[in-house]
Enzyme design. Structure first.
Site, short mmCIF file in Angstrom:
data_model
loop_
_atom_site.label_atom_id
_atom_site.label_comp_id
_atom_site.label_asym_id
_atom_site.label_seq_id
_atom_site.Cartn_x
_atom_site.Cartn_y
_atom_site.Cartn_z
N ASP A 139 0.61 -1.12 0.04
CA ASP A 139 0.04 -0.05 0.01
C ASP A 139 0.97 1.08 -0.15
OD1 ASP A 139 -2.23 -1.35 -0.19
OD2 ASP A 139 -2.49 -1.41 2.17
N CYS A 140 1.87 1.29 0.67
CA CYS A 140 2.74 2.35 0.70
C CYS A 140 3.80 2.36 -0.22
CB CYS A 140 3.57 2.37 2.08
SG CYS A 140 4.38 1.05 2.72
#
Ligand code: SF4
Ligand code: SF4
Lengths: 400, 133
Positions: A139-140
């Site tokens: 996600d990051c």
């Protein structure tokens, strides 16, 4: 009472432009003419040098973040894999790493024309290097692949970190077998056709401080053309004083250094990608270590000549690959440098793998740096273990 | 017929045999020896100019004796910028064309003594020895 000097005193003289700095070769002459006591009084610092293939070398690189960000999981530089299991955009490129599609030794003896050492030389030469990375995406760090070109000045940090360099001493390699062999000691012709050795002898840093009285963590050194530091003792640091079968002292062996420095300061003249036919790729590294003459004992060691320093002669056809202990005797660096030695009654031509002219140049450059006040000595935070520590190599046992 | 330049390489087992004599006597070849050398390991290298009708048969004879025969269309040069004067080539070079100058320990290359055996091209760790066609 014999003289004792401190690092602070010597540094004060360096700052005042009054320090007497000589190379290890020059010290030998001074000691021959004036003796140990006067040499210790008159000379402050002795410089050493070595330039040779040093396999345990590599560089940490921080590439900076792409957009979108990426947690680089696998990384290749000019097709050579770098280890990326450190942090999102950090990698370590090892000198002996090879491209995945290298024919290796399948076309024996393999050529190994390009490897991690060559990537490091290309980077330090300012050449563009292809960076390829893949990842699984988070996600990051959503990006999954990347292909671009980097240069040394584009990236954040490039830290040369070599876990094992500057071997104190090394084997003189011969081949007792009946076919040519291709080793990390070069091409060895059958039936004692040649003998290869690989230290700069009387100029070699750790041969000049056999008991590690001055070299330690934090020692400032010449590394790859820039300034570096001793970070720790190197891997396989097993310092000892060699004895021949008759119990004669044959000089030091076995110490190594772990060294660190900013690759951005270094130069391709002193970090050279190297390949050994039939063996693999590596990096030739230039290292120079200053030795402060703090007392007479240190001077005595630093003034050892090629006649006092010996290398063990080892057979690389049988004994070395099978880890058989022992050797075929000791030979002095003076004999090795003469161009021929006698092994088992046979005259064998010798050749170095370590460049003496370059070792000399390193010792001269370091001498200039110190004499001109640009380079001060550092007192080690902790000295490295010497022969008395009794460190010795553990063999690897294969267990079922 | 114009002369052709070739390089011969002999192992220690044949370096004492009169192969050149045979070329002249049995194959009626005109031989001009440009360079010749036998190293301490008794390996021989030779550069020859050969002329004559039975040229191919002469070469066949040489090969049958175990001599390695190569055409000399190439020359070896040293890339001075790349060479680090390490010395790794010097005990391997069969003619001493690559040798160490003492006491400086600088590696010198004398191309006049080179017989283009190319051993240095493969052995040089920094690929400083190059073949030029
Ligand atoms: S092996 Fe290569 S680098 Fe070393 S001296 Fe010979 S030509 Fe120069
Ligand atoms: S090709 Fe290289 S090894 Fe062979 S003779 Fe010439 S210089 Fe020596």
């Amino acid at each position: 009472m014999s003289l004792e000097k401190t690092y602070a005193e010597i540094n004060a003289k360096i700052k005042a432009g009054k320090a007497v700095v000589v190379t290890a070769e020059e010290l030998i002459q001074i000691v021959e003419e004036k003796g140990i006591s006067r040499a210790t009084r008159e000379v402050d610092v002795v410089t050493t040098g070595t330039f040779a293939p040093m396999c345990s070398s590599g560089a940490f690189l921080n590439f900076g973040h792409s957009q979108p960000r990426m947690k680089m999981q696998k990384v290749w530089l000019n097709g050579v894999p770098a280890y990326a299991g450190i942090a999102a955009v950090d990698a370590y490129i090892g000198a002996t790493e090879l491209p995945e599609d290298d024919p290796l030794n399948s076309n024996y003896p393999g050529e190994f024309r390009y490897g991690g050492g060559h990537v490091i030389q290309d980077l330090v030469a300012g050449k563009p290097v292809k960076l390829r990375a893949i990842s699984y995406g988070t996600d990051c760090y959503p990006r999954r692949q990347l292909e671009t070109t980097i240069t040394l000045s584009d990236i954040n940090e490039a830290i040369l970190f070599n876990p094992r360099n500057a071997y104190q001493n090394y084997n003189c390699a011969v081949n007792l077998g009946n076919k040519t062999i291709y080793t990390y000691m070069g091409m060895l012709k059958p039936n004692l056709g040649n003998a290869h050795y690989s230290t700069s002898g009387q100029l070699s840093p750790l041969l000049k401080d056999p008991h590690f009285k001055t070299i330690g963590i934090g020692t400032r050194i010449f590394l790859g053309g820039g300034i570096g530091y001793v970070a720790w003792h190197g891997t396989q640091h097993f310092p000892a004083i060699q004895k021949d079968s008759a119990g004669n002292d044959c000089g030091p062996a076995g110490g190594t250094l772990a060294v660190i420095g900013d690759l951005k300061q270094m130069s391709p003249e002193w970090l050279v990608g190297t390949s050994y036919l039939g063996y693999g790729a590596t990096l030739s590294v230039g290292i120079g270590v200053p030795i402060p003459l703090l007392n007479e004992e240190i001077t005595l060691y630093a003034a050892a000549t090629d006649r006092d320093l010996y290398a063990p002669i080892v057979d690389y056809s049988e004994a070395y690959p099978n880890r058989q202990p022992g050797n075929l005797g000791y030979v002095s660096y003076a004999e090795l440098k003469s161009g021929k030695i006698n092994v088992q009654g046979k005259e064998v031509p010798t050749a170095p793998l370590s460049s003496y002219p370059r070792a000399k140049k390193i010792a001269a450059i370091l001498k200039d740096w110190i004499a001109s006040g640009q380079f001060l000595l550092t007192e080690p935070v902790k000295l490295l273990p010497g022969p008395e520590a009794g460190l010795c190599g553990k063999p690897l046992h294969s267990k079922e | 017929m114009s002369p052709r330049k070739i390089v011969l390489r002999f192992g220690p087992d044949i370096s004492d045999k009169p192969v050149i004599y045979r070329l002249v006597k049995d194959y009626d070849l005109l031989v001009n020896i440009v360079k010749a050398n036998v190293n301490p390991q008794k390996e021989g290298t030779m550069v020859l100019e050969l002329t004559g009708e039975q040229y191919d048969r002469g070469l066949e004879y040489l090969r049958s004796c175990g001599v390695i025969v190569q055409d000399l269309t190439q020359e070896i040069v040293r890339n001075e910028e790349k060479c680090t004067s390490c010395g790794a080539c010097t005990a391997i070079c069969p003619t001493g064309a690559l040798h160490i100058q003492r006491p400086e320990m600088v590696v010198c290359f004398n191309s006049d003594d080179c017989v283009v055996c190319q051993l240095c091209v493969r052995a040089c760790p920094v690929k400083a020895m190059e073949v030029r066609l």
